[in-house]
Write an enzyme that holds these catalytic residues in place. Structure first.
Site, short mmCIF file in Angstrom:
data_model
loop_
_atom_site.label_atom_id
_atom_site.label_comp_id
_atom_site.label_asym_id
_atom_site.label_seq_id
_atom_site.Cartn_x
_atom_site.Cartn_y
_atom_site.Cartn_z
CG HIS A 21 21.55 -13.43 -30.68
ND1 HIS A 21 21.33 -13.57 -29.33
CD2 HIS A 21 21.04 -14.57 -31.24
CE1 HIS A 21 20.74 -14.71 -29.08
NE2 HIS A 21 20.54 -15.34 -30.23
CD GLU A 22 20.75 -15.31 -34.99
OE1 GLU A 22 21.25 -16.46 -35.03
OE2 GLU A 22 19.71 -15.05 -34.34
CG HIS A 25 23.66 -18.66 -32.18
ND1 HIS A 25 23.70 -19.27 -30.95
CD2 HIS A 25 22.54 -17.89 -32.17
CE1 HIS A 25 22.66 -18.89 -30.22
NE2 HIS A 25 21.94 -18.04 -30.95
#
Length: 424
Positions: A21-22, A25
């Site tokens: 997920h990170e 980003h």
């Protein structure tokens, strides 16, 4: 040994879904030219920290998420004001380091009082050095050194707010997007591991055996093929086997099985279980499977994404309309507990559970709740419509309040999870 393996796999599941997920980003922020100051897994005190390039990678104590800190998202923590005495170090006639404290200990530097400084647009500093004003150019990747830490400056074109709405939205949406991609891949991996049911199966075999249940006490193990029960041939009729077990609560049953091609007879007695109908022996009867084709894998993964998404939103609906109890919610403690249960069932079931968690994390983060990605996308949508951003201080306050409320809910749910475990 098994407990250590289960704990390790549970931590690995959390690490994978949060990291992917990170990373979403992170990679899209870097593609947009945004300076990423920190890539963190977890919150709270740092357990591990390593700086590579422009980014500090950290592992933090509390396993409740992660974050990517981009320059310009929050007010910069270090500010240099006119009248402040600093020291600078030059290389090729450009300032590469600005020292803000312990100036007497700095070697090969120029020390002076700041007359003016701009580290966002002009990238220059004017110093009063013994009564003489001198202007120096600042390197775009210059470092500010304060309290023993090196902090890279963030020119405006490297800040989050300098990018177009589309690029900023993509940097935010990329986190949930990566969770969706991971979930799709893992659903596909699961069906490859578990296989597709064969047509017209000729036998039923034991998939899992629950500890301390009649099947385990009778010595049945995973992979045993069930020939007949009480003299009745089972063949590939899984439903008949389940029905016979349910109807035999408290009655001994004679099972004939094949283990590695060798016949074996056992006797076991189904028992009742709270909240469940009929007798249970503690097995997961499964049918023979075959390897899924590429097309079947894609089809299954797509269907699984749709089905689980509907289930997740149904859960949200019940939450919103109050059709739940606190015990229905689960925090990190329960998530680790359930993950451990799936880990005990084998790598295929753990893969399926990881896919579900990844999908849930992606969907949950897109909800318009302050501090989540969905809320940040809402603010960007408003900016796109009105043609100018909302006051950053007001937006930061909304996210701060939302984060605080989420943490309070997390504490309450975690406390309830621990209480439930203590009470058994």
């Amino acid at each position: 040994m098994q407990m250590v393996q289960v704990v390790f796999l549970s931590i690995l599941v959390f690490f994978v879904i949060v990291t992917i997920h990170e990373w979403g980003h992170f990679i899209f922020a870097k593609r947009a030219g945004i300076l990423v100051r920190e890539f963190a897994i977890g919150f709270g005190p740092k357990v591990f920290s390593h700086t590579h390039g422009e980014t500090r990678y950290t592992l933090r104590l509390l396993p409740v998420g992660g974050f990517v800190r981009m320059a310009g998202e929050d007010p910069e923590v270090v500010d240099i004001q006119p009248g402040q005495t600093i020291a600078v170090r030059l290389k090729d006639n450009q300032v590469t380091k600005l020292y803000l404290d312990q100036l007497d200990l700095r070697k090969q530097v120029i020390r002076g009082e700041v007359e003016s400084i701009d580290i966002e647009h002009e990238l220059s500093v004017t110093l009063d050095v013994e009564g003489e004003l001198t202007t120096y150019s600042i390197h775009p990747q210059a470092m500010m050194v304060v309290k023993g830490q090196d902090i890279q400056i963030a020119p405006y074109n490297r800040q989050f707010g300098s990018k177009s709405v589309g690029k900023r939205a993509m940097a935010i949406f990329a986190g949930p997007l990566m969770n969706f991609i991971l979930a799709f891949i893992l659903f596909g991996v699961y069906i490859q591991l578990a296989g597709m049911p064969v047509e017209n199966p000729s036998y039923v075999k034991i998939g899992e055996v629950t500890d301390k249940m009649p099947a385990a006490k009778a010595g049945l193990v995973k992979g045993d093929v069930i020939n007949n029960v009480n003299g009745i041939a089972i063949g590939g009729d899984r439903e008949r086997l389940i029905k016979m077990i349910e109807n035999s609560e408290g009655k001994p049953m004679n099972w004939s099985i094949l283990r590695d091609g060798n016949p074996l007879n056992v006797t076991l007695t189904p028992v009742s279980m709270a909240g469940q109908k009929g007798g249970k022996v503690g097995i997961a009867p499964i049918l023979p499977t075959r390897t899924a084709s590429f097309g079947e894998t894609i089809h299954y993964a797509g269907n699984a994404m749709v089905t689980m998404t509907k289930n997740i939103f149904e859960g949200f609906r019940q939450l919103i309309f109050g059709q739940f109890k606190l015990d229905d919610l689960g925090g990190p403690v329960r998530t680790f507990e359930v993950t451990g249960q799936f880990a005990k069932q084998g790598i295929d079931q753990l893969t399926l559970w990881t896919a579900i968690l990844s999908l849930y994390l992606g969907i949950f983060n897109l909800l318009p709740i302050p501090a989540l990605d969905g809320s940040r996308l809402v603010f960007l949508g408003i900016e796109s419509v009105r043609g100018k951003p909302i006051d950053p201080n007001r937006e930061s306050m909304v996210h701060f309040i939302g984060f605080a409320m989420l943490m309070l809910l997390m504490l309450a749910v975690t406390y309830n999870d621990i209480l439930r475990l203590v009470k058994g």
